[in-house]
Design a protein around this motif. Structure first.
Motif, PDB file in Angstrom:
ATOM      1  N   SER A  68      14.466   4.244 -39.888  1.00  0.00           N
ATOM      2  CA  SER A  68      15.441   5.035 -40.635  1.00  0.00           C
ATOM      3  C   SER A  68      16.729   5.299 -39.868  1.00  0.00           C
ATOM      4  CB  SER A  68      14.816   6.374 -41.056  1.00  0.00           C
ATOM      5  OG  SER A  68      14.308   7.069 -39.932  1.00  0.00           O
ATOM      6  N   VAL A  69      16.711   5.111 -38.542  1.00  0.00           N
ATOM      7  CA  VAL A  69      17.940   5.359 -37.773  1.00  0.00           C
ATOM      8  C   VAL A  69      18.431   4.095 -37.076  1.00  0.00           C
ATOM      9  CG1 VAL A  69      17.392   7.800 -37.442  1.00  0.00           C
ATOM     10  CG2 VAL A  69      16.668   6.153 -35.714  1.00  0.00           C
ATOM     11  N   CYS A  70      17.961   2.929 -37.520  1.00  0.00           N
ATOM     12  CA  CYS A  70      18.352   1.672 -36.861  1.00  0.00           C
ATOM     13  C   CYS A  70      19.862   1.440 -36.918  1.00  0.00           C
ATOM     14  CB  CYS A  70      17.629   0.489 -37.480  1.00  0.00           C
ATOM     15  SG  CYS A  70      15.928   0.292 -36.895  1.00  0.00           S
ATOM     16  N   SER A  71      20.477   1.763 -38.045  1.00  0.00           N
ATOM     17  CA  SER A  71      21.918   1.560 -38.163  1.00  0.00           C
ATOM     18  C   SER A  71      22.658   2.381 -37.115  1.00  0.00           C
ATOM     19  CB  SER A  71      22.382   1.952 -39.569  1.00  0.00           C
ATOM     20  OG  SER A  71      23.782   1.859 -39.678  1.00  0.00           O
ATOM     21  N   ALA A  72      22.249   3.654 -36.956  1.00  0.00           N
ATOM     22  CA  ALA A  72      22.907   4.522 -35.980  1.00  0.00           C
ATOM     23  C   ALA A  72      22.667   4.036 -34.556  1.00  0.00           C
ATOM     24  CB  ALA A  72      22.401   5.956 -36.141  1.00  0.00           C
ATOM     25  N   VAL A  73      21.421   3.611 -34.269  1.00  0.00           N
ATOM     26  CA  VAL A  73      21.088   3.157 -32.916  1.00  0.00           C
ATOM     27  C   VAL A  73      21.841   1.875 -32.567  1.00  0.00           C
ATOM     28  CG1 VAL A  73      19.247   2.254 -31.443  1.00  0.00           C
ATOM     29  CG2 VAL A  73      18.833   4.264 -32.863  1.00  0.00           C
ATOM     30  N   CYS A  74      21.795   0.897 -33.455  1.00  0.00           N
ATOM     31  CA  CYS A  74      22.365  -0.412 -33.135  1.00  0.00           C
ATOM     32  C   CYS A  74      23.888  -0.421 -33.235  1.00  0.00           C
ATOM     33  CB  CYS A  74      21.757  -1.479 -34.031  1.00  0.00           C
ATOM     34  SG  CYS A  74      19.989  -1.735 -33.704  1.00  0.00           S
ATOM     35  N   ASP A  75      24.440   0.357 -34.148  1.00  0.00           N
ATOM     36  CA  ASP A  75      25.898   0.447 -34.223  1.00  0.00           C
ATOM     37  C   ASP A  75      26.471   1.216 -33.041  1.00  0.00           C
ATOM     38  OD1 ASP A  75      25.830  -0.963 -36.527  1.00  0.00           O
ATOM     39  OD2 ASP A  75      26.079   0.756 -37.866  1.00  0.00           O
ATOM     40  N   PRO A  83      21.653   9.580 -24.393  1.00  0.00           N
ATOM     41  CA  PRO A  83      21.858  10.140 -25.738  1.00  0.00           C
ATOM     42  C   PRO A  83      23.326  10.085 -26.152  1.00  0.00           C
ATOM     43  CG  PRO A  83      20.429  11.552 -24.447  1.00  0.00           C
ATOM     44  CD  PRO A  83      20.958  10.509 -23.507  1.00  0.00           C
ATOM     45  N   PHE A  84      23.566   9.707 -27.405  1.00  0.00           N
ATOM     46  CA  PHE A  84      24.923   9.699 -27.930  1.00  0.00           C
ATOM     47  C   PHE A  84      24.884  10.156 -29.375  1.00  0.00           C
ATOM     48  CE2 PHE A  84      23.188   5.423 -28.499  1.00  0.00           C
ATOM     49  CZ  PHE A  84      23.431   5.185 -29.840  1.00  0.00           C
ATOM     50  N   TYR A  85      26.055  10.388 -29.944  1.00  0.00           N
ATOM     51  CA  TYR A  85      26.134  10.917 -31.301  1.00  0.00           C
ATOM     52  C   TYR A  85      26.635   9.842 -32.255  1.00  0.00           C
ATOM     53  CZ  TYR A  85      25.459  15.382 -29.025  1.00  0.00           C
ATOM     54  OH  TYR A  85      24.940  16.399 -28.292  1.00  0.00           O
ATOM     55  N   SER A  86      25.992   9.776 -33.404  1.00  0.00           N
ATOM     56  CA  SER A  86      26.368   8.800 -34.421  1.00  0.00           C
ATOM     57  C   SER A  86      25.976   9.347 -35.789  1.00  0.00           C
ATOM     58  CB  SER A  86      25.646   7.466 -34.168  1.00  0.00           C
ATOM     59  OG  SER A  86      25.953   6.535 -35.176  1.00  0.00           O
ATOM     60  N   ASP A  87      26.937   9.364 -36.720  1.00  0.00           N
ATOM     61  CA  ASP A  87      26.665   9.823 -38.092  1.00  0.00           C
ATOM     62  C   ASP A  87      26.033  11.213 -38.116  1.00  0.00           C
ATOM     63  OD1 ASP A  87      27.609   7.388 -39.028  1.00  0.00           O
ATOM     64  OD2 ASP A  87      25.638   6.475 -38.939  1.00  0.00           O
ATOM     65  N   ASP A  88      26.625  12.157 -37.377  1.00  0.00           N
ATOM     66  CA  ASP A  88      26.150  13.538 -37.350  1.00  0.00           C
ATOM     67  C   ASP A  88      24.701  13.655 -36.885  1.00  0.00           C
ATOM     68  OD1 ASP A  88      28.600  14.518 -38.300  1.00  0.00           O
ATOM     69  OD2 ASP A  88      28.024  14.080 -40.365  1.00  0.00           O
ATOM     70  N   MET A  89      24.307  12.781 -35.993  1.00  0.00           N
ATOM     71  CA  MET A  89      22.959  12.861 -35.437  1.00  0.00           C
ATOM     72  C   MET A  89      23.020  12.488 -33.957  1.00  0.00           C
ATOM     73  SD  MET A  89      20.143   9.935 -36.466  1.00  0.00           S
ATOM     74  CE  MET A  89      21.022   9.450 -37.921  1.00  0.00           C
ATOM     75  N   GLU A  90      22.126  13.096 -33.197  1.00  0.00           N
ATOM     76  CA  GLU A  90      22.007  12.747 -31.780  1.00  0.00           C
ATOM     77  C   GLU A  90      20.958  11.659 -31.645  1.00  0.00           C
ATOM     78  OE1 GLU A  90      20.649  14.666 -27.487  1.00  0.00           O
ATOM     79  OE2 GLU A  90      21.170  15.998 -29.148  1.00  0.00           O
TER      80      GLU A  90
END
Length: 380
Positions: A68-75, A83-90
């Motif tokens: 469910s978070v592959c897009s955020a992780v890979c992008d 840790p980094f932030y992507s799409d309002d999620m850590e």
């Protein structure tokens, strides 16, 4: 009036010095800015970690990995392995594997998985091993096909290395833990943590010792502080009465391990600060002791019985919470409230000395919640 030669030379000298100082100031500001960027910018991945991430995201891109978070992780690969932030999620990545629970060469069924997890869970919590195993199975089974593939098993072995993940699975329904957004390989996403409680209450930070709280524009209003401390008491009560895995205790720092969101709702920033009774048994109850002081785990302290540390907490989180509450709920317009709070705080500080501590603690919690809630309802 015509300036003398000496006066003109003096003016030019001052002008040159002022120009040098101005340029020096600009250079120092630029250096400070660069150092700040270097400090805040996450470290790069090692070549091995980058290779692992590339392989994982290639699997996702080709449809062999679901999460469910592959897009955020890979992008977010161009950021770092930290840790980094992507799409309002850590997004957190776990790149080291210590657990090897599912290293099979064939898919693992739910029944096999639950059986494999029980020995591991018995070292983490006292009860409900099967129920918790099913929760972890749901996390590991990304594609929802009712079994864990070889790749899913390998990735989940990495994820189990992050002890926080276990807490997110355990407290998934609790309002006091960040929302768990799901996983992708050895990465997972959570709701970003807010400011620490210490920062919100101006107990931490650059100006905490300089600027009085009453002069700060960011210090919460009295009614907001009432709600905040009421919520912290609710959090303590939830851990005390938690019905999955046995009893839990908060053994961290209230000011540093508890966060506060924009609506002043408290949430645990570092879940490993929440300790199970089983963890206490393994890490504290194996010690010999002369007094309770020998039986400490961070901010928690258990009872020394006949030269052996027990799992019976004698210094709970409430002992740290009460004086903090007393300090930040002073209101010269509400002196009746403050006097009553004072007596409850004194009872709170005497908890470690009480023989019937559980009964005294339950009564104290009832009285504290009543006092705070009454003033929240009638605040004007």
């Amino acid at each position: 009036m015509k300036k003398s030669r000496k006066t003109g030379q003096f003016d030019r000298s001052c002008s040159r010095k002022y120009g040098h100082l101005k340029r020096l100031k600009v250079v120092l500001i630029a250096i400070a800015f660069i150092l700040l960027l270097l400090l805040l910018w996450p470290g790069d991945c090692s070549s091995q970690q980058k290779e692992m991430l590339d392989h994982m995201c290639e699997q996702w891109a080709n449809g062999f990995l679901v999460g469910s978070v592959c897009s955020a992780v890979c992008d977010g690969l161009y950021y770092s392995c930290n840790p980094f932030y992507s799409d309002d999620m850590e997004v957190r990545l776990t790149m080291n594997k210590t657990h090897n629970l599912l290293s099979t060469l064939q898919p693992t069924t739910m029944k096999e998985y639950v059986s494999a997890m029980k020995p591991f869970l018995s070292t983490q919590v006292s009860t409900d091993h099967e129920t918790i195993a099913y929760r972890l199975f749901d996390i590991a089974d990304n594609d929802g096909d009712g079994q864990i593939s070889v790749d899913e098993g390998v990735y989940f072995s990495y994820l189990l290395n992050d002890k926080s993940l276990f807490h997110y699975a355990l407290f998934t329904d609790s309002e006091f833990f960040p929302i768990f957004h799901g996983t992708c390989g050895f990465g997972y996403g959570i709701q970003p943590a807010g400011q620490t409680l210490g920062s919100v209450l101006l107990e931490r930070g650059m100006f905490s010792k300089i600027v009085p709280t009453r002069l700060s524009l960011t210090y919460p209003r009295w009614d907001q502080r009432l709600l905040l401390f009421f919520s912290l008491i609710e959090f303590y009560y939830e851990l005390k009465e938690f019905d999955l895995g046995g009893q839990f205790h908060f053994c961290g720092s209230l000011l540093d391990d508890i966060g506060v969101d924009d609506d002043l709702n408290p949430q645990v920033i570092h879940p490993v600060a929440v300790v199970s009774k089983e963890t206490l048994r393994r890490s504290v109850a194996t010690r010999s002791c002369h007094s309770n002081d020998d039986c400490s785990l961070d901010s928690c302290q258990t009872k020394c019985v006949d030269g052996q540390c027990s799992t019976d907490i004698v210094r709970p989180m409430l002992v740290d919470l009460c004086p903090l509450m007393f300090k930040h709920l002073y209101n010269n317009q509400k002196m009746d409230f403050y006097v009553e709070l004072k007596w409850l705080v004194l009872d709170c500080m005497r908890l470690p000395e009480r023989d019937n501590r559980d009964l005294a603690e339950n009564l104290l919690l009832i009285e504290l919640k009543r006092l705070l809630w009454t003033n929240i309802q009638h605040y004007d």
